[in-house]
Design a protein around this motif. Structure first.
Motif, PDB file in Angstrom:
ATOM      1  N   ILE A  87       0.825  -1.205   0.000  1.00  0.00           N
ATOM      2  CA  ILE A  87       0.000   0.000   0.000  1.00  0.00           C
ATOM      3  C   ILE A  87       0.864   1.261   0.000  1.00  0.00           C
ATOM      4  CG2 ILE A  87      -1.700   1.318   1.310  1.00  0.00           C
ATOM      5  CD1 ILE A  87      -2.782  -1.291   2.310  1.00  0.00           C
ATOM      6  N   LEU A  94       2.606   1.783  -3.424  1.00  0.00           N
ATOM      7  CA  LEU A  94       1.652   2.258  -4.427  1.00  0.00           C
ATOM      8  C   LEU A  94       1.291   3.715  -4.177  1.00  0.00           C
ATOM      9  CD1 LEU A  94      -0.755  -0.756  -4.933  1.00  0.00           C
ATOM     10  CD2 LEU A  94       0.851   0.204  -6.560  1.00  0.00           C
ATOM     11  N   ALA A  95       1.034   4.045  -2.915  1.00  0.00           N
ATOM     12  CA  ALA A  95       0.679   5.428  -2.595  1.00  0.00           C
ATOM     13  C   ALA A  95       1.829   6.364  -2.972  1.00  0.00           C
ATOM     14  CB  ALA A  95       0.343   5.566  -1.110  1.00  0.00           C
ATOM     15  N   VAL A 104       2.102   6.682  -6.780  1.00  0.00           N
ATOM     16  CA  VAL A 104       1.033   7.497  -7.328  1.00  0.00           C
ATOM     17  C   VAL A 104       1.253   8.972  -7.023  1.00  0.00           C
ATOM     18  CG1 VAL A 104      -1.354   8.056  -6.783  1.00  0.00           C
ATOM     19  CG2 VAL A 104      -0.755   5.779  -7.506  1.00  0.00           C
ATOM     20  N   PHE A 125       2.310  10.465 -10.698  1.00  0.00           N
ATOM     21  CA  PHE A 125       1.078  10.603 -11.467  1.00  0.00           C
ATOM     22  C   PHE A 125       0.640  12.041 -11.695  1.00  0.00           C
ATOM     23  CE2 PHE A 125       0.955   6.372 -11.905  1.00  0.00           C
ATOM     24  CZ  PHE A 125      -0.254   5.696 -11.860  1.00  0.00           C
ATOM     25  N   PHE A 154      -4.246  14.494  -9.859  1.00  0.00           N
ATOM     26  CA  PHE A 154      -5.426  13.664 -10.063  1.00  0.00           C
ATOM     27  C   PHE A 154      -6.418  13.977  -8.960  1.00  0.00           C
ATOM     28  CE2 PHE A 154      -4.483  10.786  -6.603  1.00  0.00           C
ATOM     29  CZ  PHE A 154      -3.097  10.786  -6.542  1.00  0.00           C
ATOM     30  N   LEU A 188      -5.302  11.833  -0.546  1.00  0.00           N
ATOM     31  CA  LEU A 188      -4.332  10.750  -0.367  1.00  0.00           C
ATOM     32  C   LEU A 188      -3.089  11.250   0.367  1.00  0.00           C
ATOM     33  CD1 LEU A 188      -3.827   7.784  -0.966  1.00  0.00           C
ATOM     34  CD2 LEU A 188      -2.687   8.448  -3.068  1.00  0.00           C
ATOM     35  N   MET A 190      -3.913  11.483   4.007  1.00  0.00           N
ATOM     36  CA  MET A 190      -4.060  10.179   4.658  1.00  0.00           C
ATOM     37  C   MET A 190      -2.722   9.480   4.801  1.00  0.00           C
ATOM     38  SD  MET A 190      -7.637   8.546   3.464  1.00  0.00           S
ATOM     39  CE  MET A 190      -7.242   8.314   1.739  1.00  0.00           C
ATOM     40  N   ARG A 206       0.634  -4.978 -30.648  1.00  0.00           N
ATOM     41  CA  ARG A 206       0.597  -4.993 -29.200  1.00  0.00           C
ATOM     42  C   ARG A 206      -0.238  -6.180 -28.761  1.00  0.00           C
ATOM     43  NH1 ARG A 206       3.557  -2.346 -25.895  1.00  0.00           N
ATOM     44  NH2 ARG A 206       2.581  -1.374 -24.131  1.00  0.00           N
ATOM     45  N   ARG A 207       0.366  -7.091 -28.031  1.00  0.00           N
ATOM     46  CA  ARG A 207      -0.408  -8.247 -27.595  1.00  0.00           C
ATOM     47  C   ARG A 207      -1.374  -7.852 -26.483  1.00  0.00           C
ATOM     48  NH1 ARG A 207       4.172 -11.003 -29.533  1.00  0.00           N
ATOM     49  NH2 ARG A 207       5.313  -9.514 -28.278  1.00  0.00           N
ATOM     50  N   PHE A 250      -7.841  -6.289 -13.947  1.00  0.00           N
ATOM     51  CA  PHE A 250      -6.549  -6.179 -14.621  1.00  0.00           C
ATOM     52  C   PHE A 250      -6.607  -6.798 -16.021  1.00  0.00           C
ATOM     53  CE2 PHE A 250      -2.362  -4.950 -14.332  1.00  0.00           C
ATOM     54  CZ  PHE A 250      -1.475  -5.966 -14.637  1.00  0.00           C
ATOM     55  N   ARG A 256      -6.705  -4.970 -19.877  1.00  0.00           N
ATOM     56  CA  ARG A 256      -5.754  -5.267 -20.951  1.00  0.00           C
ATOM     57  C   ARG A 256      -6.478  -5.431 -22.270  1.00  0.00           C
ATOM     58  NH1 ARG A 256      -2.561  -3.373 -19.494  1.00  0.00           N
ATOM     59  NH2 ARG A 256      -0.610  -3.753 -18.443  1.00  0.00           N
ATOM     60  N   ASP A 316      -4.955   2.088 -16.756  1.00  0.00           N
ATOM     61  CA  ASP A 316      -4.570   1.424 -15.515  1.00  0.00           C
ATOM     62  C   ASP A 316      -4.468   2.399 -14.359  1.00  0.00           C
ATOM     63  OD1 ASP A 316      -2.285  -0.697 -17.276  1.00  0.00           O
ATOM     64  OD2 ASP A 316      -4.310  -1.110 -16.545  1.00  0.00           O
ATOM     65  N   ARG A 317      -4.345   3.652 -14.715  1.00  0.00           N
ATOM     66  CA  ARG A 317      -4.017   4.632 -13.685  1.00  0.00           C
ATOM     67  C   ARG A 317      -4.983   4.579 -12.510  1.00  0.00           C
ATOM     68  NH1 ARG A 317      -1.409  10.157 -14.568  1.00  0.00           N
ATOM     69  NH2 ARG A 317      -3.236  10.908 -13.442  1.00  0.00           N
ATOM     70  N   TRP A 318      -6.280   4.544 -12.793  1.00  0.00           N
ATOM     71  CA  TRP A 318      -7.230   4.614 -11.694  1.00  0.00           C
ATOM     72  C   TRP A 318      -7.201   3.400 -10.804  1.00  0.00           C
ATOM     73  CZ3 TRP A 318      -8.990   8.003  -8.780  1.00  0.00           C
ATOM     74  CH2 TRP A 318      -9.067   9.315  -9.259  1.00  0.00           C
ATOM     75  N   VAL A 372      -4.532   1.768 -10.067  1.00  0.00           N
ATOM     76  CA  VAL A 372      -3.384   1.916  -9.183  1.00  0.00           C
ATOM     77  C   VAL A 372      -3.691   2.921  -8.087  1.00  0.00           C
ATOM     78  CG1 VAL A 372      -0.950   2.496  -9.094  1.00  0.00           C
ATOM     79  CG2 VAL A 372      -1.869   1.373 -11.105  1.00  0.00           C
ATOM     80  N   ILE A 373      -4.332   4.017  -8.446  1.00  0.00           N
ATOM     81  CA  ILE A 373      -4.671   5.038  -7.451  1.00  0.00           C
ATOM     82  C   ILE A 373      -5.668   4.465  -6.461  1.00  0.00           C
ATOM     83  CG2 ILE A 373      -5.748   7.274  -7.101  1.00  0.00           C
ATOM     84  CD1 ILE A 373      -4.770   8.099  -9.826  1.00  0.00           C
ATOM     85  N   PRO A 423      -4.364   2.186  -2.823  1.00  0.00           N
ATOM     86  CA  PRO A 423      -4.070   2.862  -1.558  1.00  0.00           C
ATOM     87  C   PRO A 423      -5.196   3.787  -1.109  1.00  0.00           C
ATOM     88  CG  PRO A 423      -2.710   3.752  -3.314  1.00  0.00           C
ATOM     89  CD  PRO A 423      -3.442   2.614  -3.896  1.00  0.00           C
ATOM     90  N   LEU A 424      -5.860   4.435  -2.070  1.00  0.00           N
ATOM     91  CA  LEU A 424      -6.920   5.369  -1.713  1.00  0.00           C
ATOM     92  C   LEU A 424      -8.051   4.650  -0.981  1.00  0.00           C
ATOM     93  CD1 LEU A 424      -7.259   8.433  -2.237  1.00  0.00           C
ATOM     94  CD2 LEU A 424      -8.814   7.830  -4.086  1.00  0.00           C
ATOM     95  N   ARG A 435       5.552   3.157 -28.258  1.00  0.00           N
ATOM     96  CA  ARG A 435       5.125   2.645 -29.555  1.00  0.00           C
ATOM     97  C   ARG A 435       5.559   3.530 -30.705  1.00  0.00           C
ATOM     98  NH1 ARG A 435      -0.881   0.326 -28.744  1.00  0.00           N
ATOM     99  NH2 ARG A 435      -0.776   0.177 -26.490  1.00  0.00           N
TER     100      ARG A 435
END
Lengths: 267, 353, 378
Positions: free
Chosen positions: A77, A80-81, A84, A88, A91, A97, A100, B8-9, B54, B58, B64-66, B68-69, B72-73, C93
């Motif tokens: 955690i 990742l935090a 991000v 990032f 956002f 975040l 926290m 891109r696979r 996940f 794909r 993917d960004r959200w 990952v965020i 932890p959020l 890419r």
């Protein structure tokens, strides 16, 4: 260095102040007498008593389990935090975040402990889970507050790291996830290891939060020590302290040596 | 020929996927062994949901960004933020002999009339009671005084380490950090051995003939000061050190060259520049010290009023959850102000870099 | 430079109006909040060029390069490579590869793994990728260092690994961000020619970002001079040097004497300009100017000449005193103070033996050939 005598004297006093209690713990763990602070002769009986104490051993085992689980979750955690927050840009929810992730560092433990317990009780009412307090709730609680420490360490390393390494990997055809696992993680790995160790130590050491959120059958080592110590001095606690001090001293020395070698290699 | 033309696979390379699954499988197995069945099931369900998202993303090309965020959020949101709301809600209840031991916020009777039970009575009670008020004020006072002592002791140490040449410097830092890694509880316990009537200090002083009667040090405010300074000293030293070590030696030389004595240089150059470190270190001691429980419980006396201990007693002994919650909320408000100040100071420092 | 007639340095496609550009930057603007880093830039680059973006720090050249690589997205405008609009294409890419200023070698991977990394991401098998990596290392003469880690290499060696890694995938375009900045002078000169050799051998289009004008002049087939987010002038090195289009470009490349003046009455084969420092001078005629218009005359120091007596054939001549002089072996550099206090720089080649070379505090005449004046309107 200004005033040649003042600083070294204060520093020496400071270090003595820091270490005198630790040294006395070690010395009196070998004391024959039960009166901890009166020397009765050299003896290792307290170590024997410690190793025979079932309650202590069970509590140590529970603390270890909790520590490993909580530190591992916290590392995920926290990393990742940190990732991000540093990579990032902007956002929605970034301020939240950030708050926290920094609040647990200074928040008094009684507040964290009480509020988490109340949450668990409410969750049990509404969801049926967690069913009673115990190992699970302590793990969750520890993972939550220690992840802030991991995040701080990881953030610092991520900021210092040369971002063009990640850009180079992308330029060569690696997607964002690939870059994270191929490049970012290996480069920040030492920081993550120290983060894990820090989370582990904090979990092992925590009394207040564990007291609030733990349950029957899940007494952690600090909880057992505390109940003993409230009643007065107890030499087997000295023995335990010495064992911990030795382990920590050895571990920190090894870590220090490893770090010195590592810092030469990675960017 | 060039890689840009290769399609891109949809999906990660097989090896990475297999490794990931193995790792997650291991995590699931461990959780089943250590946690109870429901928790393990929930954890597995969560991991499964994450995996599904996940794989789907794909194939569908989602961002993917959200995800990952979100990890932890969500975790911190649920397990750190939401508890404060629960705390607030319970602080508005009354104690009840029930499970759970607090009243609901409102009730509807047979006719469908709603009666609101929630109230601020706990807050009025606390703010009106001298014991609590004194406990808050005393906590702030004790924390503040301890912080000052920690600063007075910690600043020279940090300065000395920062100005030391390299091999000695790392060694000293290690020495400062090492006690921090040993158990905090055990180190406070060590002080009991020192401060008791038959403790090390008294024994030594009497053996030296300095005093005849043992000093009363245990269960006093004095013992609590020592305990807090002792425990939190590394938290004061490390931010100070981090700040002082970045201090450009050339600045001190320039001041000296312009005619300043070492004392003057210290107060006009070093101290102002080290202010961010001073603030960081002080807040890292002051804020948690306000809510300390262990140190007053082990080293303090019955008149050592600290709010952390009051909260603990209110919760564990009196079993009054709503009042304990209200005590916590007020403590939270007290603590949030210095916390936000610290945050803004650190933000400003970061922007300056 | 080489005997290969097909390379861009020899064919000069930009002179052919029918030639299609390989890279087309169309009205690209990049804003960061209030700050405009790149302001409506349009540029065509042809296949096989070694194009240099030249400018001081903060001029936007690195931002432009990063937009080509895909690390920044243009706020406005389009970028096309080989006819394909790259909008929305992430860096992994794109048909471009970049050589970073800090080299960005992966510290936890060996040299050969670094070079093979891009090939592995393409999907090549390990044997194929490492074999190709070995070839690349041979090209940059580092075969023996394949197993070493980056921290065990010198700065120059790391630079070559970075180059090998960036070329391994045989990209259509190679982007180089200040590639020679971290090298010492001698190594820099050697590497410049290495770069040219490699570029001409492989035929890859290079885009180099640099602040070093000597480097740009040596390396480039064409130079784009940038300042404050705008491209001031694009041209071959000789063009940029001899026919700058603005005072900025004239001043940026080499040294120059700039004289402000006003256009005199029109004449068929010459132009009279009234200048403050030189008095009335004769310059080559330029179309499109109106009488009284303010212009600048640029004169390179090596085009002027010094004499003790006023040369009778000189059309533009002013008296002055040698205030400063520097002897650099193959040439001498003079700072001459004119009557009104203005300093003019003149360099003279030291050819043959001079029994009585001009020295400090001497009274001299500075002469300019009208054809050597460049007329600048901005």
């Amino acid at each position: 260095m200004r005033r040649g005598w003042f600083l070294p004297i204060v520093a020496t006093f400071g270090f003595c102040f820091l270490y005198a209690p630790i040294v006395s713990l070690v010395i009196f763990s070998f004391n024959e007498s039960r009166l901890v602070t009166v020397w009765g002769g050299f003896s290792t009986r307290w170590y024997g008593e410690l190793l025979a104490d079932g309650q202590m051993l069970a509590a140590a085992w529970i603390s270890l389990k909790v520590g490993v689980l909580a530190a591992s979750i916290a590392t995920v955690i926290g990393t990742l935090a940190a990732f991000v927050l540093t990579r990032f840009g902007k956002f929605r929810g970034k301020l939240l975040l950030t708050g926290m992730v920094t609040a647990p560092l200074v928040m008094p433990e009684v507040i964290i402990g009480l509020s988490l317990l109340l949450l668990f009780v409410a969750m049990e009412l509404v969801l049926g889970w967690p069913a009673g307090r115990g190992l699970t709730t302590v793990v969750i609680a520890h993972a939550t507050f220690t992840s802030a420490y991991v995040a701080v360490i990881a953030q610092s390393r991520l900021r210092d790291m040369d971002e063009s390494l990640e850009e180079a990997a992308r330029d060569l055809g690696a997607g964002p996830v690939r870059v994270f696992f191929d490049i970012t993680l290996p480069v920040i790995a030492p920081a993550l290891v120290s983060g894990w160790l820090l989370a582990f130590t904090l979990s092992l050491d925590d009394l207040v939060i564990a007291s609030f959120v733990s349950g029957p059958g899940a007494s952690t080592l600090p909880m057992v020590i505390f109940s003993k110590v409230r009643l007065g001095v107890s030499p087997d606690v000295n023995a335990l302290a010495t064992i911990i001090i030795v382990i920590v001293a050895v571990a920190v020395t090894i870590a220090g040596l490893l770090l010195m070698r590592q810092s030469k290699k990675t960017g | 020929m060039s890689g840009a033309d290769a399609p891109r696979r949809a999906g990660l390379p097989l090896r990475m996927l297999a490794l990931g699954l193995a790792g997650l499988g291991g995590a699931v197995a461990v959780s089943f062994l250590t946690l109870n069945a429901t928790s393990a099931l929930l954890l597995s369900a969560l991991i499964g949901a994450g995996l599904l998202y996940f794989l789907l993303s794909r194939f569908m090309g989602w961002s993917d960004r959200w995800m990952v965020i979100a990890v932890p959020l969500l975790w911190l949101g649920i397990f750190f933020l939401v508890p404060f709301f629960v705390l607030g809600r319970i602080s508005l209840s009354e104690t009840m002999i029930a499970r759970p031991p607090y009243s609901p916020l409102w009730e509807t009777d047979a006719q469908g009339n709603v009666e609101i039970i929630a109230s601020l009575q706990n807050y009025w009670f606390i703010l009106g009671d001298a014991l609590y008020r004194n406990a808050y004020l005393s906590s702030i006072k004790i924390a503040a005084i301890s912080t000052v002592f920690a600063l007075l002791l910690g600043y020279p140490i940090a300065y000395y380490i920062a100005r030391s040449p390299e091999p000695r410097r790392s060694f000293l830092l290690l020495l400062v950090v090492l006690p921090f890694w040993t158990s905090f509880l055990l180190r406070v316990y060590a002080w009991i051995g020192f401060l008791r009537r038959e403790g090390v200090i008294n024994n030594t002083l009497m053996w030296l003939g300095v005093i005849d009667e043992p000093l009363v040090m245990m269960q006093t405010d004095f013992a609590v000061y020592i305990g807090i300074v002792y425990t939190y000293l590394p938290f004061m030293i490390l931010p100070l050190y981090a700040n002082l070590v970045k201090l450009d030696g050339a600045l001190l030389e320039a001041a000296s060259d312009l005619g300043a004595t070492p004392m003057v240089t210290f107060f006009t150059v070093t101290v102002p520049l080290s202010l961010p470190g001073v603030i960081a270190g002080s807040m890292l001691v002051f804020i948690p010290a306000i809510g300390e429980y262990v140190i007053p419980a082990l080293l303090g006396g019955p008149d050592t009023l600290m709010i952390g201990r009051t909260l603990w007693d209110e919760f564990f002994s009196a079993r009054d959850w709503p009042v304990a919650s209200a005590v916590a909320i007020i403590m939270l408000i007290l603590v949030v102000i210095p916390m936000m100040w610290l945050q803004s100071v650190q933000n400003r420092q970061e922007e300056g870099q | 430079m080489t005997s290969n007639p097909a390379i861009a340095a020899n064919t000069r496609p930009w002179r052919d109006p029918a030639a299609k550009p390989f890279i087309s930057i169309q009205n690209v603007t990049k804003r960061f909040g209030d700050f405009t880093a790149v302001n409506d830039v349009s540029l065509d680059i042809y296949r096989g060029e070694l194009f240099c973006l030249l400018g001081g720090s903060g001029c936007g050249k690195s931002t432009l390069l990063r937009m080509l690589a895909g690390f920044e997205t243009p706020t406005e405008g389009k970028i096309l490579i080989d006819g394909v609009d790259l909008a929305g294409t992430p860096p992994d890419r794109r048909p471009t590869n970049m050589m970073f200023q800090s080299y960005a070698l992966f510290p936890h991977m060996s040299v050969e793994k670094n070079v093979a990394y891009g090939l592995l991401r393409e999907g090549k098998s390990k044997t194929e990728a490492y074999a190709h990596a070995a070839e690349m290392l041979k090209l940059v003469k580092l075969e023996k260092f394949a197993r070493r880690k980056p921290h065990q290499l010198s700065g120059g060696q790391r630079q070559r690994v970075a180059l090998a890694r960036a070329l391994a995938k045989q990209p259509k375009v190679l982007l180089l961000d200040e590639p020679l900045g971290a090298l010492d002078k001698k190594l820099r000169e050697e590497t410049q020619f290495e770069l040219i050799r490699i570029q001409e051998t492989l035929g890859v289009t290079f885009i180099v970002v640099t602040h070093d004008q000597d480097e740009a002049m040596t390396l480039a087939t064409r130079i784009g001079v940038m300042t404050e987010g705008v491209i001031e002038q694009v041209g071959e090195p000789r063009e940029i040097y001899e026919t700058p289009k603005s005072r900025f470009v004239a001043d940026f490349i080499g040294s120059v004497n700039l004289f402000e003046g006003r256009v005199g009455p029109a004449a068929p084969d010459l132009m009279r300009v009234e200048t403050e420092d030189l008095g009335p001078v004769v310059a080559p005629p330029v179309a499109g100017l109106t009488q009284g218009q303010t212009i600048w005359l640029a004169m390179r120091p090596e085009r002027a000449w010094l004499t003790r007596e006023r040369p009778p054939e000189s059309v533009n001549c002013v008296p002055g005193v040698v205030q400063d002089m520097g002897y650099v072996g193959h040439m001498s550099s003079y700072m001459v103070k004119l009557a009104n206090g203005r300093l003019v720089r003149v360099t003279q080649a030291n050819e043959g033996r001079r029994d009585n070379p001009i020295s400090w505090d001497e009274h001299v005449h500075v002469s300019f050939e009208p054809a050597d004046f460049r007329v600048l309107t901005e």
